[in-house]
Design a protein around this motif. Structure first.
Motif: not given
Length: 855
Positions: A33-51
């Motif tokens: 397909p000519s359309a770009p590969i769909p992207t989905t947001p990464d899951p939110p950071l768990p508590a205590g994770m900075i990055a």
């Protein structure tokens, strides 16, 4: 020899219908397909994770042992020892996670693109169960049948889930679902390795027939409706070879059947019944269409995979590779006409376009798990790709911008923490020694070279600042400075005739202390550990440690070293617990293991998913981080050995390291290549503690519970305006004790009457912390044996720290964390106290770190 059923018209019509549905032109590149590969947001950071650096897409929290593709390739199913993970192929997003019930077999049948059915014995009864999974929602339905099975059974469900082939004690029968009615039973014995398999349409069932001695003698294709033999192909495989995994499957177009064993790899054309031998090597991994398959090529410079068309002289196309994508795979590749999927070591999944051989952008990146995270002195974050026989590569991130780059691939190479230098081992390994060459990592210019006269040397170690590198052989430690080429060669004692399997080096941050670990060849469960003062050129300590693996590290200031000891396993006995031991380094006596009230357990598994890694010290030398379980990282106080804080991870942990400023911890896991976690807990929003909370925190600084003590440090740090005046008031500098007073008390230890001696002993113990240097001087010049013994006992550290000592250490730590000009003034006041006192020495070390910090 091949024999077919006399009437093949029905089979040929079925084959023609299959071709008509889309397999006629599989040799052409599939249309994308000519359309770009769909992207989905990464899951939110768990508590205590900075990055979180790098995306968690297409990453399994555990090592996959098998992969499956849905019929049209929309979903990838990754099976681990305990869990089924479902990924959406076009995005790499995990859409489902199911615990694998005990008794579930990895022989799924897709009734459609979104539904898969597994056979298994999921209840306590003797009946066969079916587990139906909706891949869109991860909803599960269990169906109990009336089919009875025993302890040894194999079942394969038809693609439309209307029938199941059950193999019980060598007897094969086909049952209708859901009624469980026996449709037909096969004559003779049927092998369970390889498992029977249905054709893509479900019309035919292929099995391997065995003789009475369990030697495979034929591959037989049955009509699934009637059980009639459509084809019979001679295929002898001895029982000895059948201990290896065998694969029996139809080609995706349904007009070929393949048998792949340890030595025999054959495909039969069901139109003509003629066989085609694919040879032993290269290894065929999957068929992707009419007469086309994917294989592992051989020869120098060969890629990871290549697509081959039967009858052609060479490959149709070679699959793309990279330094991190190589032959160390976790499980066999699966492929169809659209995509090929492989699981790299450490849980990452790579996806290729089978039409072009290109790696698709939704693939896991980095594709392999990372290990040994570390920081450069400027805060650049890097980690090494999971160990491989073939290559070494690193991934590096700028924590501020999140930008990443891949470094490598290299053969037998080590990157310095500042990423400026690359050490490579060069040599024949045939008895004439080798050479360690150091190059500029950016332009490849050689800047240093260190010849080693014998072959026994393995890892190269860099100092934390990247200025020194070292390597050990059986008799020497070799350390060289990169800038000016100055080197130090230190003799390391060994028993006469002793041989070593490996010789590894760990250097302290400034390179002043080296830890040499030598695995004894005659006793692979024993290590010799040597602590070396590099500048002085002498061995400070040498000890023998029992363990299958011993991973060591040195504190930044070189005053302590740690060993994670994985014990030897005795067959038939319970697996013992790995242990963390921390030792004090001394220049004039044997190393003293810091004794804790309880042993410190460290997670490990034998021949499993997890391997312990070396504990790492914090920059202030007060804490160590290690694995508490395969899914948990714990931080412990060096002072008391108790657990301060723990971080629960979703994927298996592979490494951890403190940031240079000590505020964060980098943790590498299977499901998240590398992430930063908030160690000090000061980045999150908290209410400012009031005066009562600060006062309670002062009391908790002396707590034997390290969790409460750590929380008290955090409370003090969050309210400097209240905590600094309180600490200044409650904890004055150590009072200097006069030398005359100490000499008089020491003289009283040799008094004739017991009361005088007892009072002197009590008094000296009371001032021991404030007069440590004076007491050491008296000990060094004491001539009376009993006086010397008593002074030695007074100077010896207690088995573990008492509450007052814990309070002092934690109070100084809180003030160092605050780091304001007012806090520095308090540190200077404490540092001017009695020489050798605990408060004085702790404040002096903290003051040096504060003054050396860039801020």
């Amino acid at each position: 020899m091949s024999t077919s059923h006399p009437d093949r018209r029905e089979f040929l019509l079925a084959g023609a219908a299959t071709l008509a549905t889309g397999y006629a032109d599989l040799t052409a590149t599939p249309v994308r397909p000519s359309a770009p590969i769909p992207t989905t947001p990464d899951p939110p950071l768990p508590a205590g994770m900075i990055a979180r650096f790098a995306s968690p897409r297409f990453r399994c929290p555990e090592i996959p042992i098998a992969l499956k593709l849905s019929p049209q390739g929309k979903y990838v199913l990754a099976f681990t020892e305990t869990t089924l993970f479902v990924f959406e192929t076009v995005t790499g997003r995990m859409t489902g996670e199911l615990a694998r019930p005990k008794g579930l077999q990895l022989s799924p049948a897709f009734s459609n693109e979104h539904t898969v059915v597994f056979p298994g014995t999921l209840s306590d009864g003797p009946n066969l169960d079916l587990l139906r999974v909706d891949l869109r929602s991860a909803a599960v339905q269990r169906i109990t049948t009336a089919i009875r099975v025993s302890e040894t059974w194999t079942a394969v469900v038809s693609p439309d889930a209307t029938a199941v082939a059950v193999l019980l004690d060598g007897k094969l029968s086909l049952h209708e679902l859901p009624s469980a009615k026996v449709v037909w039973s096969a004559v003779g014995l049927t092998a369970d390795n390889p498992q029977p398999c249905f054709s893509p349409s479900g019309r035919f069932l292929a099995v391997a027939k065995t003789d009475a001695n369990k030697n495979t003698e034929a591959v037989v294709v049955h009509d699934a409706r009637s059980g009639a033999v459509v084809f019979w192909f001679g295929c002898f495989v001895s029982e000895l070879e059948s201990v290896y995994p065998q694969v029996l499957e139809f080609t995706p177009d349904g007009i070929g059947v393949t048998y792949r064993g340890f030595r025999k790899k054959t495909v039969w054309d069901l139109w003509t019944g003629t066989p085609r031998d694919l040879g032993v090597k290269p290894h065929v991994v999957a068929f992707i269409g009419l007469g086309k398959y994917v294989r592992r090529p051989t020869g120098e410079g060969a890629g990871l995979f290549e697509a081959v068309e039967m009858g052609s002289a060479g490959s149709v196309r070679t699959f793309e590779t990279s330094p991190s994508v190589n032959g160390e795979l976790a499980c066999p590749v699966v492929a169809n006409a659209t995509v090929a999927v492989a699981a790299q070591t450490g849980g990452g999944i790579t996806v290729w376009d089978t039409g072009t051989g290109k790696i698709l952008p939704q693939s896991a990146s980095p594709p392999r798990a990372l290990i040994s995270p570390r920081f450069s002195p400027t805060g650049q974050l890097s980690a090494r790709c999971w160990w491989s026989h073939q290559i070494t590569s690193y991934w590096s991130w700028n924590p501020t911008t999140g930008s990443a780059r891949e470094l490598g691939a290299w053969s037998r190479a080590w990157l310095s923490p500042d990423e400026q230098y690359l050490a490579k081992i060069v040599g024949s390994g045939k008895g004439d020694g080798y050479r360690v060459d150091v190059f500029e990592a950016r332009d490849g210019k050689r800047v240093a070279s260190l010849p080693i006269p014998n072959d026994k040397g393995t890892d190269v170690g860099f100092s934390g600042d990247g200025d020194l590198f070292g390597v050990a052989d059986e008799t020497h430690l070799w350390v060289q400075r990169i800038g000016d080429g100055r080197k130090r060669i230190v003799d390391i004692p060994r028993n006469k005739g002793q041989k070593y399997f490996t010789c590894d080096v760990e250097l302290s941050h400034n390179g002043h202390v080296a830890l040499v670990s030598r695995k004894i060849l005659d006793h692979l469960s024993r290590y010799e550990i040597c602590v070396v003062a590099v500048r002085a050129g002498k061995v400070l300590h040498q000890l023998t440690v029992k363990g299958m693996d011993v991973d060591g590290s040195v504190s930044p200031d070189g005053t302590r070293f740690s060993l994670v000891i994985t014990p030897e396993v005795v067959y038939g006995e319970d697996v013992p617990q790995a242990r963390l031991k921390i030792y004090r380094v001394s220049t004039d006596r044997e190393p003293v293991a810091i004794e804790y009230p309880n042993d410190i357990p460290v997670a490990h598994e034998y021949w499993g998913r997890f391997h312990p890694f070396a504990a790492r010290f914090s920059p202030d030398n007060r804490a160590v981080v290690a694995a508490g379980s395969p899914y948990e990282v714990t931080v412990r106080e060096v002072a008391g050995g108790a657990e301060r804080v723990k971080y629960r991870t979703r994927g298996i942990v592979t490494g951890a390291e403190f940031s240079p400023d000590g505020t964060a911890i980098a943790i590498t896991t299977y499901d998240t290549p590398i992430a930063l976690w908030d160690y000090r807990g000061l980045r999150a929003t908290h209410p400012t503690p009031d005066r009562a909370a600060v006062r309670r925190a002062w009391d908790e600084l002396a707590s034997a519970d390290a969790v409460h003590g750590f929380a008290a440090i955090q409370t003090m740090t969050r309210s400097p305006s209240l905590s600094l005046p309180l600490l200044r008031e409650q904890l004055p500098p150590a009072v200097r004790i006069s030398a005359t007073r100490v000499r008089q008390l020491v003289a009283d230890l040799d008094a004739n009457d017991y009361p005088t001696r007892a009072l002197a002993d009590t008094a000296l113990r009371g001032i021991a912390d404030h007069a440590a240097r004076l007491l050491q001087a008296e000990y060094d010049c004491a001539t009376v044996p009993e006086v010397r013994r008593q002074l030695g006992a007074i100077l010896s550290p207690p088995p573990w720290l008492v509450p007052r000592q814990l309070l002092v250490i934690r109070a100084v730590e809180a003030v160092e964390w605050i780091g304001t000009p007012d806090a520095v003034r308090l540190l200077r006041a404490w540092a001017d106290g009695a020489p050798g006192a605990l408060l004085t020495t702790e404040a002096q070390a903290a003051l040096r770190r504060v003054q050396a910090s860039p801020g």
